[in-house]
Scaffold this active site. Structure first.
Site, PDB file in Angstrom:
ATOM      1  N   GLY A   1       0.806  -1.229   0.000  1.00  0.00           N
ATOM      2  CA  GLY A   1       0.000   0.000   0.000  1.00  0.00           C
ATOM      3  C   GLY A   1       0.831   1.268   0.000  1.00  0.00           C
ATOM      4  N   LYS A   2       1.909   1.267  -0.796  1.00  0.00           N
ATOM      5  CA  LYS A   2       2.731   2.498  -0.915  1.00  0.00           C
ATOM      6  C   LYS A   2       1.881   3.657  -1.396  1.00  0.00           C
ATOM      7  CE  LYS A   2       6.051   1.123  -3.699  1.00  0.00           C
ATOM      8  NZ  LYS A   2       6.212  -0.313  -3.876  1.00  0.00           N
ATOM      9  N   GLY A   3       0.992   3.362  -2.352  1.00  0.00           N
ATOM     10  CA  GLY A   3       0.150   4.407  -2.938  1.00  0.00           C
ATOM     11  C   GLY A   3      -0.742   5.055  -1.889  1.00  0.00           C
TER      12      GLY A   3
ATOM     13  N   CYS B   1     -19.357   3.390 -20.680  1.00  0.00           N
ATOM     14  CA  CYS B   1     -18.554   3.116 -21.878  1.00  0.00           C
ATOM     15  C   CYS B   1     -19.094   1.880 -22.602  1.00  0.00           C
ATOM     16  CB  CYS B   1     -17.076   3.009 -21.510  1.00  0.00           C
ATOM     17  SG  CYS B   1     -16.035   3.490 -22.892  1.00  0.00           S
ATOM     18  N   LEU B   2     -18.427   0.722 -22.506  1.00  0.00           N
ATOM     19  CA  LEU B   2     -18.990  -0.466 -23.160  1.00  0.00           C
ATOM     20  C   LEU B   2     -20.404  -0.734 -22.634  1.00  0.00           C
ATOM     21  CD1 LEU B   2     -18.283  -2.846 -25.119  1.00  0.00           C
ATOM     22  CD2 LEU B   2     -17.736  -4.166 -23.081  1.00  0.00           C
TER      23      LEU B   2
ATOM     24  N   MET C   1     -22.635   1.462 -21.824  1.00  0.00           N
ATOM     25  CA  MET C   1     -23.556   2.342 -22.557  1.00  0.00           C
ATOM     26  C   MET C   1     -23.790   1.775 -23.951  1.00  0.00           C
ATOM     27  SD  MET C   1     -23.007   4.730 -25.198  1.00  0.00           S
ATOM     28  CE  MET C   1     -23.552   6.312 -25.782  1.00  0.00           C
TER      29      MET C   1
ATOM     30  N   GLU D   1     -17.112  -3.553 -33.235  1.00  0.00           N
ATOM     31  CA  GLU D   1     -15.993  -4.092 -32.449  1.00  0.00           C
ATOM     32  C   GLU D   1     -16.139  -5.615 -32.316  1.00  0.00           C
ATOM     33  OE1 GLU D   1     -15.710  -2.617 -28.408  1.00  0.00           O
ATOM     34  OE2 GLU D   1     -13.837  -3.683 -28.039  1.00  0.00           O
TER      35      GLU D   1
ATOM     36  N   HIS E   1     -16.093   7.980 -18.837  1.00  0.00           N
ATOM     37  CA  HIS E   1     -15.853   7.282 -17.555  1.00  0.00           C
ATOM     38  C   HIS E   1     -16.023   8.241 -16.381  1.00  0.00           C
ATOM     39  CE1 HIS E   1     -14.100   3.464 -19.104  1.00  0.00           C
ATOM     40  NE2 HIS E   1     -13.888   4.227 -20.169  1.00  0.00           N
TER      41      HIS E   1
ATOM     42  N   GLU F   1     -16.412   7.559 -13.346  1.00  0.00           N
ATOM     43  CA  GLU F   1     -15.778   7.034 -12.126  1.00  0.00           C
ATOM     44  C   GLU F   1     -14.404   7.645 -11.871  1.00  0.00           C
ATOM     45  OE1 GLU F   1     -16.235   5.433 -14.943  1.00  0.00           O
ATOM     46  OE2 GLU F   1     -14.697   3.926 -15.363  1.00  0.00           O
TER      47      GLU F   1
HETATM   48  N1  GLN Z   1     -14.550  -1.411 -26.236  1.00  0.00           N
HETATM   49  C1  GLN Z   1     -15.284  -0.205 -26.310  1.00  0.00           C
HETATM   50  C2  GLN Z   1     -14.640   0.821 -27.220  1.00  0.00           C
HETATM   51  O1  GLN Z   1     -13.473   0.753 -27.513  1.00  0.00           O
HETATM   52  C3  GLN Z   1     -15.544   0.374 -24.936  1.00  0.00           C
HETATM   53  C4  GLN Z   1     -14.294   0.767 -24.207  1.00  0.00           C
HETATM   54  C5  GLN Z   1     -14.512   0.953 -22.718  1.00  0.00           C
HETATM   55  O2  GLN Z   1     -15.471   0.430 -22.143  1.00  0.00           O
HETATM   56  N2  GLN Z   1     -13.595   1.638 -22.064  1.00  0.00           N
HETATM   57  O3  GLN Z   1     -15.301   1.731 -27.670  1.00  0.00           O
END
Ligand code: GLN
Length: 537
Positions: A18-20, A384-385, A387, A408, A510, A512
């Site tokens: 846990g250095k971070g 991301c993916l 969505m 993809e 993202h 998060e």
């Molecule tokens: N694989 C997807 C893309 O390249 C989503 C990437 C991700 O979820 N960070 O668009």
């Protein structure tokens, strides 16, 4: 000139101590005392950055505003300090060698033999000092990845040795983090591994100024005295770091142990104020005394290593605390979700989050999870993916485009509702070539996203190649899924929602990465609120 002070954090005995977290906790305390601080991580592997690494290797790949794909520790730094990091905060051996080799090709070394010392070490020293030279920071904390004694760490330890010598002890110090194991059979804490790792450090010409000792049991003054004697440090510079209930306890534990005070003493710095940690402790109080509980299904394909979703689980903690709610995660492997069992596996959850990811493994399970949340009116958050899967599910099951998919996963699919951006079509190299970093987005007034953010113009971090295909936008909107966030310049869809659903939001970016203790992310806060509401139905 700004006299920046440097703190180096090395690790001994074992990895994963846990250095971070120690670096981030120290930085937090110094920040609370009125100093401007940043943290940097040096990773001794040959990859240029962790962008090309499978999450099973080192966990999540974190992304900064300037589009750097970095180690997940930078996420901790941002969550603790509430200030953004950048490419300069994470350097790998690959990047160091790449710049030295590029210089060699340009003839910049004027015919000299290019060697680890001085050329590689000079480049490391340069990278360490870049942050200090901006003049923005009073203190730069540099965490050296790996464990002292590893072959690949040697050039870093040598660079630290040189910098300590050049800058002098009032400007640069070393904190060595070690483990004090407890031998149950003997009923004793053992100092020998620490003695050995300090000896190893000293063989490289570096003496630690402060020892931080990870332990499961209280370290007595006797043990501290012994460690001080064998490791050339003062007894007051032996700091105990006892196992904590949560990483967010560590700043308080370090404050009690006086880590910040001993660091300032070594630098002859006088603190401008005492650390209050007011907002921090309020967050902790609510986090530890929740009044409510929700269960969120997290659907991903890397769930065997939960660090793969570090920023998401931390964002749940921040948002949960803001609602005095414990967020329990039901980890569901996307490959385990089938048309036969998905209802059973998802039954009873108050929210569904479909995680980011790449490639086609587990895709059908992700689509099923979206369908379950949409049809059963369970709050849904797709990232991301996640969505992209929400769009595909909607196109398949609501629009009736049975062969809708992302190029993809199926390059020749008939209805590519998610496809490659034109600018990506010619890209052949994998590293650093996605749509990365901060991009603007304009939200539709009155949408769920707008309600959450309370502003129309936002900027969020990206890491993907594929996009919502605007050719399908009209059809999709007509059936009730709306694009409520778009990039103002390119028109690319950033947010989709289903307004008739209690809370169904998918984001191409993202969120998060930007959730911190002081600023829980608005979309996570809104998602947990919706989940809480669902739990009361
Ligand atoms: N694989 C997807 C893309 O390249 C989503 C990437 C991700 O979820 N960070 O668009």
């Amino acid at each position: 000139m700004h006299n920046t002070k440097y703190v180096f954090v090395t690790g001994g005995v074992t990895s994963s101590l846990g250095k971070g977290i120690i670096a981030a906790s120290l930085a937090k305390l110094l920040q609370e005392r009125g100093f401007s601080v940043t943290i940097q991580k040096l990773d001794p592997y040959i990859n240029i950055d962790p962008g090309t690494l499978n999450p099973y290797e080192h966990g999540e790949c974190y992304v900064t505003d300037d589009g750097a794909e970095t180690d997940l520790d930078l996420g901790h730094y941002e969550r603790f300090l509430n200030i953004p990091t950048s490419q300069a905060n994470n350097v790998t051996t690959g990047r160091i060698y790449q710049s030295v080799i590029n210089k060699e090709r340009k003839g910049e070394f004027l015919g000299k033999t290019v060697q680890v010392i001085p050329h590689i070490t000079d480049e490391i020293k340069h990278r360490i000092q870049i942050l200090g030279e901006t003049g923005d920071y009073d203190i730069v904390i540099t965490e050296i990845g790996g464990t002292v004694g590893d072959i690949e760490s040697l050039p870093y330890v040598e660079s630290v040795r040189q910098l300590l010598w050049e800058k002098g002890h009032e400007n640069a110090i070393v904190i060595h983090l070690t483990l004090i194991p407890y031998l149950a059979a003997a009923g004793e804490l053992k100092t020998k591994p620490t003695q050995h790792s300090v000896k190893m450090l000293m063989q490289s010409g570096v003496s630690p100024d402060i020892l931080v000792c990870r332990t499961e049991h209280q370290i007595s003054e006797d043990i501290k005295r012994k460690l001080a004697l064998f490791c050339n440090v003062k007894q007051e510079d032996v700091i105990q770091s006892i196992d904590a209930e949560t990483i967010y306890d560590v700043p308080n534990l370090m404050l009690d142990e006086g880590l910040d005070t001993v660091v300032l003493k070594k630098f002859n710095l006088v603190s401008k104020q005492e650390p209050k940690l007011t907002v921090w402790n309020e967050f902790l109080r609510k986090h530890k005394n929740p009044k409510h509980e929700v269960e969120i299904a997290l659907i991903g394909k890397y769930i065997e290593l939960q660090d793969s979703y570090k920023s998401i689980t931390e964002a749940f903690i921040h948002a949960g605390s803001s609602h005095e709610t414990k967020v329990n995660v039901r980890w569901i492997h996307s490959e385990s979700l089938t048309p036969e069992n998905f209802e059973e596996l998802l039954k009873g959850v108050n929210g569904v989050l479909v995680a980011p990811g790449f490639g086609d493994r587990g895709i059908d399970g992700k689509i099923k999870a979206v369908q379950y949340a949409r049809e059963n009116k369970i709050p849904f958050f797709g990232i991301c993916l996640g969505m992209q899967m929400a769009v595909i599910e909607f196109a398949k099951n609501v629009l009736g485009l049975v062969d809708a998919f992302s190029t993809e996963m199926k390059s020749d699919c008939k209805n590519p509702v998610i496809n490659l951006m034109e600018s990506q079509e010619k890209v052949t190299e994998k590293g650093g070539t996605m749509r990365l970093g901060a991009w603007d987005c304009t939200l539709v007034k009155g949408s769920r996203a707008h309600n959450a953010y309370q502003t129309e113009n936002i900027s969020e971090r990206h890491r993907h190649r594929y996009e919502f295909n605007n050719e399908y936008l009209n059809q999709i909107e007509l059936k009730g899924m709306k694009a409520t966030g778009t990039n103002p310049k390119t028109g690319l869809v950033e947010v989709v929602e289903i307004p008739s659903h209690p809370w169904f939001v998918g984001v191409q970016y993202h969120p998060e990465y930007k959730s911190t203790v002081l600023k829980p992310h608005p979309l996570f806060v809104a998602f947990i609120k919706a989940a809480l509401k669902q739990s009361n139905v």
